[in-house]
Scaffold this motif. Structure first.
Motif, PDB file in Angstrom:
ATOM      1  N   ILE B  84      49.590  30.363  15.565  1.00  0.00           N
ATOM      2  CA  ILE B  84      48.549  31.318  15.175  1.00  0.00           C
ATOM      3  C   ILE B  84      48.874  31.918  13.815  1.00  0.00           C
ATOM      4  O   ILE B  84      48.046  31.914  12.904  1.00  0.00           O
ATOM      5  CB  ILE B  84      48.399  32.410  16.259  1.00  0.00           C
ATOM      6  N   ASP B 108      44.931  22.858  22.166  1.00  0.00           N
ATOM      7  CA  ASP B 108      44.687  24.280  21.973  1.00  0.00           C
ATOM      8  C   ASP B 108      43.403  24.507  21.217  1.00  0.00           C
ATOM      9  O   ASP B 108      43.055  23.720  20.340  1.00  0.00           O
ATOM     10  CB  ASP B 108      45.782  24.887  21.078  1.00  0.00           C
ATOM     11  N   PHE B 122      43.287  37.900  17.740  1.00  0.00           N
ATOM     12  CA  PHE B 122      43.237  36.456  17.951  1.00  0.00           C
ATOM     13  C   PHE B 122      43.029  36.194  19.429  1.00  0.00           C
ATOM     14  O   PHE B 122      43.209  37.084  20.262  1.00  0.00           O
ATOM     15  CB  PHE B 122      44.531  35.771  17.486  1.00  0.00           C
ATOM     16  N   MET B 124      43.331  32.646  22.310  1.00  0.00           N
ATOM     17  CA  MET B 124      43.586  31.224  22.509  1.00  0.00           C
ATOM     18  C   MET B 124      42.968  30.816  23.823  1.00  0.00           C
ATOM     19  O   MET B 124      42.813  31.658  24.712  1.00  0.00           O
ATOM     20  CB  MET B 124      45.099  31.001  22.594  1.00  0.00           C
ATOM     21  N   ASN B 125      42.637  29.537  23.964  1.00  0.00           N
ATOM     22  CA  ASN B 125      42.113  29.089  25.256  1.00  0.00           C
ATOM     23  C   ASN B 125      43.147  29.391  26.330  1.00  0.00           C
ATOM     24  O   ASN B 125      44.343  29.325  26.078  1.00  0.00           O
ATOM     25  CB  ASN B 125      41.730  27.617  25.234  1.00  0.00           C
ATOM     26  N   THR B 126      42.690  29.746  27.516  1.00  0.00           N
ATOM     27  CA  THR B 126      43.642  30.162  28.539  1.00  0.00           C
ATOM     28  C   THR B 126      44.062  29.000  29.419  1.00  0.00           C
ATOM     29  O   THR B 126      45.018  28.309  29.110  1.00  0.00           O
ATOM     30  CB  THR B 126      43.076  31.321  29.362  1.00  0.00           C
ATOM     31  N   VAL B 127      43.353  28.778  30.506  1.00  0.00           N
ATOM     32  CA  VAL B 127      43.863  27.807  31.461  1.00  0.00           C
ATOM     33  C   VAL B 127      43.308  26.406  31.278  1.00  0.00           C
ATOM     34  O   VAL B 127      43.730  25.482  31.955  1.00  0.00           O
ATOM     35  CB  VAL B 127      43.589  28.263  32.914  1.00  0.00           C
ATOM     36  N   LYS B 206      35.103  35.240  22.868  1.00  0.00           N
ATOM     37  CA  LYS B 206      34.440  36.338  23.593  1.00  0.00           C
ATOM     38  C   LYS B 206      34.772  37.704  22.987  1.00  0.00           C
ATOM     39  O   LYS B 206      35.931  38.057  22.825  1.00  0.00           O
ATOM     40  CB  LYS B 206      34.875  36.313  25.046  1.00  0.00           C
TER      41      LYS B 206
END
Lengths: 367, 318
Positions: B84, B108, B122, B124-127, B206
């Protein structure tokens, strides 16, 4: 004699063990949750249940293997399914052919009769009422001593010169508190512990960030369930303050609500005036209180699919904006790979550090 | 002349760049990881060394990406940083007033919000890896379309088909269903691009305030269909930097440059490491019930790195 066990939450088992033994019980100490605990828990718990239910399921099965036949646990208040977990665990264990006794403590402030009845069931040596009160006070004091030592370890770890010193000393002093039995011994062990932790060599010039940790109680209190997030943050130069300690929680639900908790409720009320179960409202209230106290950031820990924390999660971006404080959420489940969490934590700490050093719009990122 | 090496070891690609003192790219490589990071790092460094003139001296090395620790011990990195920070630094080197960075890589996807040069937020995509490069790769090969033509094809669509984008499993079954009904491939791919962007903005993005200039980087930025879908969804133009697929490595090199101004020397082991034998091994530690799988990496016969354990029992003390 019945063999008693109970859920494991961090180091608190040391105090519970002492209390139950004082009342004349044989205690099976729950082992630290491991891969095997998870494997057992996941095999026998419903797939859609949350992480704490699965870990506890595994812990119970492990302690039953070790000979436990009675489980002491807590119920709960409010619309969170954890309140029903004791019954569910009991049913699953019965289906698996384990005939165990379940003693469920409901918050005594709301259910005083249940509390006294359960306490009496556990009083195997027939200790007098005064004796029981004295035993509880001593166990309570031990819990407080451990909480204090842990809090100080969170302050020391980011400042330590030799990486790992704090964790080593902390392990050692927990042993001292564990060994202490009488009220005086506990107080003595506590002050020795505070002194030992306080004399860890530290770098006073380091710039330390302060991060508040909010979220669901189990994943907050059991480091094995949160990938040791506090230790990881400490090693990144962050002083953490956890919004929940067992002594704090028990007090709110036993005798009276602390004034601090009232402010948490008040702080949360513009965003969430309702009790949504679990610790959803506390997560919001504590975030605001930390922001007001000038913390650099907030980390929310939540079990995957935890409804109260999901509610809090959807409100937190707004709180974050209004109070200008960065919030990072982790949903915890059975994954044990630390890499994803480490990357996010590192980036989060970088963000906070740049913000602290340069302020908003003071200095460009590069150069 | 001083220069700085940056290495980004990702799940899908390994990128190696050399920056000059002015922050310009002297040489940049994009190689497929192919599950063999060590070999590819060595091969990449060999190629990189071949591009450099003898006057160039490597004065600092930075690594990033999910394999940053591995790469770090192999090359002797001055700085090992998360993706990041590396991506944010690189984006603001190229577009100094950038306010939003969209980055989609192999596994990612992330969004970085900057205000006046500072990262302020920032995510990041989670699961789930829905909408990342690996999934696009997989769909391209299922449809037997080279990945570099996948995006262009989406632009030929007149009537995009709606595809479920929340989960790759749902997306794939939706695509197959639409294809069996007779929809044209360009329409399906366009629908997929829109679904991925929708999912990205609703999940990773989001609650974020997406303000221009917006930079789109990472391997997926090569996909014209995704870029178009972003522009349509956001209603603002998206910039794709020249070196969009090696931005992490550029950021790592820049961070190394900052680092060596403080340390005043580099820990870089030199390009000789391309010829050294490296091997890895693993074992289960039985010290406690966690039974950690500990991985070790050897340079010749010496252990230079160990990870995978939950405590510090196996840490290497230098």
């Amino acid at each position: 004699m019945p063999k008693i066990t109970f859920p494991r939450m961090g180091e608190s088992y040391r105090a519970f063990k002492m209390l139950l033994e004082d009342l004349g019980n044989e205690v099976v100490v729950p082992p630290r949750p491991s891969k095997r605990t998870l494997d057992l828990g996941i095999r026998y718990a419903p797939e859609f249940a949350c992480f704490p239910l699965k870990i506890l399921m595994g812990t119970y099965l492990e302690t039953i293997e070790m000979g436990a036949d009675t489980i002491v646990t807590t119920g709960g208040v409010g619309p969170c399914r954890a309140g029903e977990y004791a019954m569910l665990h009991h049913k699953i264990l019965k289906d698996l052919g384990h005939d165990i006794k379940m003693i469920v403590f409901e918050p005594p402030r709301l259910h005083p009769v249940n509390f006294i009845k359960n306490l009496w069931a556990l009083n195997k040596s027939g200790v007098s009422i005064r004796g029981v009160v004295a035993h509880i006070r001593r166990a309570w004091r031990k819990l407080q001593a451990m909480d204090k030592a842990e809090q100080l370890s969170h302050v020391m770890r980011p400042r330590e010169i030799n990486r790992g010193d704090t964790t080593r000393v902390y392990r050692k002093v927990l042993g001292w508190i564990d060994q202490a039995y009488s009220f005086e011994q506990i107080i003595e062990a506590e002050s020795a512990a505070m002194e030992a932790l306080g004399s860890i060599s530290q770098d006073s010039k380091r710039i330390i960030l302060k991060v508040g940790i909010v979220g669901e109680i189990y994943v907050l209190l059991e480091p094995a369930s949160n990938l040791e997030v506090e230790e990881t943050l400490g090693n990144l130069g962050v002083e953490v303050e956890r919004s929940m300690f067992l002594t704090g929680w028990a007090k709110d639900n036993t005798w009276s609500e602390t004034t601090e908790r009232l402010t948490v409720k008040e702080a949360a009320s513009p965003y969430l005036p309702e009790l949504v179960g679990g610790h959803g409202r506390d997560s919001i209230g504590n975030t605001i209180l930390y922001a007001k106290r000038g913390f650099d950031g907030i980390i929310q820990l939540a079990p995957f699919t935890c409804i109260p924390e999901i509610v809090a999660r959807t409100i937190l971006p707004r709180v974050s904006k209004d109070h200008d404080i960065a919030v990072l959420t982790f949903f915890l489940d059975e994954q044990t790979g630390k890499a994803g969490m480490t990357t996010r934590l590192e980036a989060f700490v970088d963000l906070l550090r740049r913000k602290k050093l340069f302020g908003r719009g003071a200095e460009p990122l590069t150069g | 002349m001083k220069a700085y090496l940056g290495i980004d070891v990702g799940s899908v690609s390994i990128n190696i760049v050399v920056l000059n003192e002015a922050g310009e790219v002297i040489t940049g490589l994009y190689l497929r990881t192919q599950g063999r990071p060590i070999e590819v790092i060595q091969e990449g460094l060999k190629q990189t060394a071949g591009h450099l003139t003898p006057a160039i001296e490597i004065a600092g090395v930075g690594t990033t990406g999910s394999g940053r620790y591995l790469a770090g011990v192999i090359v002797g990195a001055d700085v090992v940083k998360n993706e990041i920070t590396a991506h944010a630094i690189a984006a603001s080197m190229i577009i100094p007033d950038v306010q939003t960075v969209l980055e989609i890589g192999g596994q990612d996807s992330k969004i970085i919000i900057l205000r006046e040069g500072i990262v302020t937020d920032f995510a990041m995509n989670t699961v789930c890896a829905a909408g990342t490069g690996s999934f696009l790769d997989q769909q391209a090969s299922r449809l037997n379309i080279p990945i570099d033509q996948f995006g262009e094809l989406a632009l030929q669509s007149g009537t995009p088909v709606r595809i479920a984008g929340r989960c790759t499993v749902f997306a794939e079954s939706d695509m197959i269903h639409k294809q069996q009904m007779g929809h044209r491939i360009p329409d399906i791919i366009r629908g997929l691009s829109e679904a991925l962007v929708r999912n990205y903005l609703n999940n990773v993005g989001k609650g974020k305030e997406i303000l221009p200039p917006v930079v789109f980087q990472g391997g997926v930025a090569a996909n014209a269909g995704i870029k178009a879908a972003f522009e349509e969804a956001l209603g603002i133009p998206i910039q794709i930097p020249e070196h969009f697929n090696i931005m992490g490595a550029i950021g790592a090199a820049q961070l190394a440059r900052e680092e060596v101004t403080i340390t005043e020397h580099t820990r870089f082991k030199g390009f000789k490491i391309t010829g050294l034998p490296y091997r890895t091994g693993s074992f289960e530690c039985n010290g406690c019930p966690n039974i950690c799988e500990v991985v070790e990496i050897y340079e010749e016969d010496k252990v230079i790195g160990r990870w995978g354990s939950r405590c510090n029992k196996w840490d290497i003390v230098e």
